[in-house]
Design a protein around this motif. Structure first.
Motif, PDB file in Angstrom:
ATOM      1  N   ILE A 140      91.613  55.460 119.088  1.00 26.24           N
ATOM      2  CA  ILE A 140      91.672  54.958 117.710  1.00 26.24           C
ATOM      3  C   ILE A 140      90.334  55.142 117.016  1.00 26.24           C
ATOM      4  CG2 ILE A 140      92.174  52.971 116.250  1.00 26.24           C
ATOM      5  CD1 ILE A 140      93.900  51.859 118.524  1.00 26.24           C
ATOM      6  N   ARG A 141      89.243  54.889 117.715  1.00 25.21           N
ATOM      7  CA  ARG A 141      87.910  55.075 117.131  1.00 25.21           C
ATOM      8  C   ARG A 141      87.691  56.538 116.769  1.00 25.21           C
ATOM      9  NH1 ARG A 141      82.399  53.429 117.125  1.00 25.21           N
ATOM     10  NH2 ARG A 141      81.409  55.004 115.805  1.00 25.21           N
ATOM     11  N   PHE A 194      94.194  40.862 116.147  1.00 23.21           N
ATOM     12  CA  PHE A 194      93.057  41.644 115.694  1.00 23.21           C
ATOM     13  C   PHE A 194      92.342  42.245 116.910  1.00 23.21           C
ATOM     14  CE2 PHE A 194      93.618  38.466 112.361  1.00 23.21           C
ATOM     15  CZ  PHE A 194      93.542  39.230 111.202  1.00 23.21           C
ATOM     16  N   PHE A 195      91.859  43.476 116.740  1.00 22.64           N
ATOM     17  CA  PHE A 195      91.142  44.151 117.817  1.00 22.64           C
ATOM     18  C   PHE A 195      89.869  44.798 117.274  1.00 22.64           C
ATOM     19  CE2 PHE A 195      95.632  44.126 118.894  1.00 22.64           C
ATOM     20  CZ  PHE A 195      95.601  43.534 120.145  1.00 22.64           C
ATOM     21  N   ASN A 196      88.745  44.509 117.941  1.00 23.69           N
ATOM     22  CA  ASN A 196      87.494  45.182 117.617  1.00 23.69           C
ATOM     23  C   ASN A 196      87.550  46.592 118.205  1.00 23.69           C
ATOM     24  OD1 ASN A 196      86.320  42.792 116.488  1.00 23.69           O
ATOM     25  ND2 ASN A 196      85.883  42.069 118.557  1.00 23.69           N
ATOM     26  N   LEU A 197      87.330  47.593 117.391  1.00 24.84           N
ATOM     27  CA  LEU A 197      87.375  48.973 117.863  1.00 24.84           C
ATOM     28  C   LEU A 197      85.986  49.571 118.021  1.00 24.84           C
ATOM     29  CD1 LEU A 197      90.438  50.051 115.724  1.00 24.84           C
ATOM     30  CD2 LEU A 197      90.401  49.467 118.153  1.00 24.84           C
ATOM     31  N   VAL A 198      84.974  48.750 117.748  1.00 23.31           N
ATOM     32  CA  VAL A 198      83.580  49.065 118.060  1.00 23.31           C
ATOM     33  C   VAL A 198      82.981  47.787 118.637  1.00 23.31           C
ATOM     34  CG1 VAL A 198      83.337  50.801 116.227  1.00 23.31           C
ATOM     35  CG2 VAL A 198      82.787  48.403 115.746  1.00 23.31           C
ATOM     36  N   VAL A 206      80.069  39.980 106.245  1.00 22.54           N
ATOM     37  CA  VAL A 206      79.568  41.287 105.818  1.00 22.54           C
ATOM     38  C   VAL A 206      78.690  41.908 106.903  1.00 22.54           C
ATOM     39  CG1 VAL A 206      78.164  42.503 104.118  1.00 22.54           C
ATOM     40  CG2 VAL A 206      79.647  40.624 103.391  1.00 22.54           C
ATOM     41  N   PRO A 207      78.983  43.124 107.337  1.00 20.29           N
ATOM     42  CA  PRO A 207      78.114  43.795 108.308  1.00 20.29           C
ATOM     43  C   PRO A 207      76.716  43.999 107.724  1.00 20.29           C
ATOM     44  CG  PRO A 207      80.219  44.936 108.111  1.00 20.29           C
ATOM     45  CD  PRO A 207      80.154  43.957 106.988  1.00 20.29           C
ATOM     46  N   THR A 208      75.713  43.835 108.556  1.00 21.83           N
ATOM     47  CA  THR A 208      74.339  44.030 108.096  1.00 21.83           C
ATOM     48  C   THR A 208      73.625  45.162 108.827  1.00 21.83           C
ATOM     49  OG1 THR A 208      73.572  42.337 109.653  1.00 21.83           O
ATOM     50  CG2 THR A 208      74.079  41.622 107.403  1.00 21.83           C
ATOM     51  N   THR A 209      74.114  45.525 110.017  1.00 25.08           N
ATOM     52  CA  THR A 209      73.419  46.559 110.789  1.00 25.08           C
ATOM     53  C   THR A 209      74.290  47.770 111.095  1.00 25.08           C
ATOM     54  OG1 THR A 209      74.007  45.455 112.883  1.00 25.08           O
ATOM     55  CG2 THR A 209      71.890  44.875 111.876  1.00 25.08           C
ATOM     56  N   ARG A 210      75.570  47.556 111.399  1.00 28.53           N
ATOM     57  CA  ARG A 210      76.458  48.644 111.782  1.00 28.53           C
ATOM     58  C   ARG A 210      77.839  48.424 111.185  1.00 28.53           C
ATOM     59  NH1 ARG A 210      76.879  48.425 117.980  1.00 28.53           N
ATOM     60  NH2 ARG A 210      76.839  46.205 117.481  1.00 28.53           N
ATOM     61  N   PRO A 211      78.605  49.505 110.963  1.00 30.29           N
ATOM     62  CA  PRO A 211      79.975  49.350 110.464  1.00 30.29           C
ATOM     63  C   PRO A 211      80.865  48.700 111.512  1.00 30.29           C
ATOM     64  CG  PRO A 211      79.182  51.601 110.132  1.00 30.29           C
ATOM     65  CD  PRO A 211      78.216  50.933 111.050  1.00 30.29           C
ATOM     66  N   ARG A 212      81.852  47.989 111.048  1.00 25.05           N
ATOM     67  CA  ARG A 212      82.862  47.389 111.914  1.00 25.05           C
ATOM     68  C   ARG A 212      84.194  48.099 111.690  1.00 25.05           C
ATOM     69  NH1 ARG A 212      85.058  41.540 110.457  1.00 25.05           N
ATOM     70  NH2 ARG A 212      86.141  42.833 108.945  1.00 25.05           N
ATOM     71  N   LEU A 213      84.878  48.434 112.762  1.00 26.93           N
ATOM     72  CA  LEU A 213      86.212  49.020 112.689  1.00 26.93           C
ATOM     73  C   LEU A 213      87.168  48.063 113.377  1.00 26.93           C
ATOM     74  CD1 LEU A 213      88.120  51.439 112.036  1.00 26.93           C
ATOM     75  CD2 LEU A 213      87.545  52.341 114.314  1.00 26.93           C
TER      76      LEU A 213
END
Length: 327
Positions: A111-112, A224-228, A296-303
């Motif tokens: 998915i990533r 919900f699933f974190n993909l990163v 809100v992400p501050t360092t890296r994108p969230r997928l």
């Protein structure tokens, strides 16, 4: 590894963005009226849900009249291993959330990779199409901040997404919790990006940094699933435990679903707010009537990926641009 739980303090895309930028929550509600009227025309049962499902008496009455789920056979094998759907449902009834899901590496990696190679649409606007790895270049090209990137119907072109959507554990948990009529209604993946130029309106549009509850059906459940890998700088999800089963009067008899964080935490308890971080593939399931928000992400994108279940006939209008379900 499971999600880490820690305490913490249809309009078109253009229409949605214009509404969010208007700066007035009452104006945003007014602009949605044509959409609400279309929902009522398509399904007259939508209106009593919209008015009564926000109240605890209305919700309890609907739950009491629901058909109970009576499993007749053992569940089919799941990619999540040997988890007990009935036990998960018990945890959901108590806390509103269960955070001990883990996708196989080959699933979340596929998915990533798909999300890196497939163009997404910025800020819900199909006119802002770009590849996630080129986010900075896209902001420069479009001359605006891009806080989110949604894939809409393209999400279902990923074999990994379809594998998660169809996993038997998800529907089993949904039926144990929601009742026998539980059905799949939404599937989506989306990016949330760190961007210095984001405004309060942008954050509101992306459901970030403000506690809210979902009111798309009488009863819902969302996986919900974190993909990163998600840490404090990646914009983790936050949920207020127990807020799904009790509700301040002010939060029931109002058309607003979003409320200031201090107001929510003062009533439900700051110690009940949990931040959900974890490695790629970690996941959780929640009752979205409970107060929650993305940060809100501050360092890296969230997928992230979401699979949602409800109990009513899905409307043709997909919330947040989710695709029509392929069965």
């Amino acid at each position: 590894m499971p999600v880490n739980v820690s305490p913490t303090a249809s309009p078109s895309g253009n229409d949605l963005e214009a509404v969010a930028r208007s700066g007035s929550r009452f104006r945003r509600m007014a602009v949605r009226i044509p959409t609400y009227l279309a929902d009522v025309k398509e399904n007259p049962a939508w209106l009593p849900m919209f008015m009564l499902a926000r109240t605890m008496p209305g919700r309890r009455a609907h739950w009491a009249m629901s058909a109970k789920y009576k499993p007749t056979a053992a569940s089919a094998p799941s990619i999540f291993g040997d988890l007990d759907a009935a036990k998960i449902a018990e945890d959901l009834r108590r806390d509103g959330i269960f955070a001990n899901l883990q996708l196989p590496a080959e699933i979340h990696t596929e998915i990533r990779d798909f999300a890196d190679a497939t163009p997404c649409f910025g800020n819900f606007n199909r006119g802002l199409e770009f590849l996630a790895p080129q986010h900075d270049e896209a902001e420069a090209t479009f001359g605006r901040s891009l806080l989110s990137g949604h894939f809409f119907e393209r999400s279902l072109d990923s074999p990994g997404v379809l594998a998660v959507q169809k996993d038997p554990l998800l529907i089993d948990v949904a039926r144990h919790y929601l009742g026998a009529t539980a059905q799949l209604i939404t599937t989506r993946i989306w990016w949330s990006f760190p961007t210095k130029a984001s405004s309060e309106a942008d954050r509101s549009l992306a459901s970030l940094d403000k506690f809210h509850f979902d009111l798309d059906d009488w009863r819902m459940l969302k996986f919900f699933f974190n993909l990163v890998d998600v840490d404090e700088g990646t914009g983790p999800h936050v949920f207020v435990k127990g807020s799904h089963s009790r509700r301040k009067t002010k939060h029931q008899y109002t058309l607003l679903v979003g409320h200031p964080a201090d107001e929510v935490l003062d009533y439900y308890g700051a110690d009940k707010a949990v931040t959900l971080t974890g490695p790629a593939g970690s996941g959780f399931v929640e009752d979205p009537f409970g107060f929650h928000m993305g940060t809100v992400p501050t360092t890296r994108p969230r997928l992230m990926m979401e699979v949602g279940f409800g109990v009513s006939k899905p409307s043709r209008r997909r919330f947040h641009g989710e695709p029509v379900i392929r069965r």
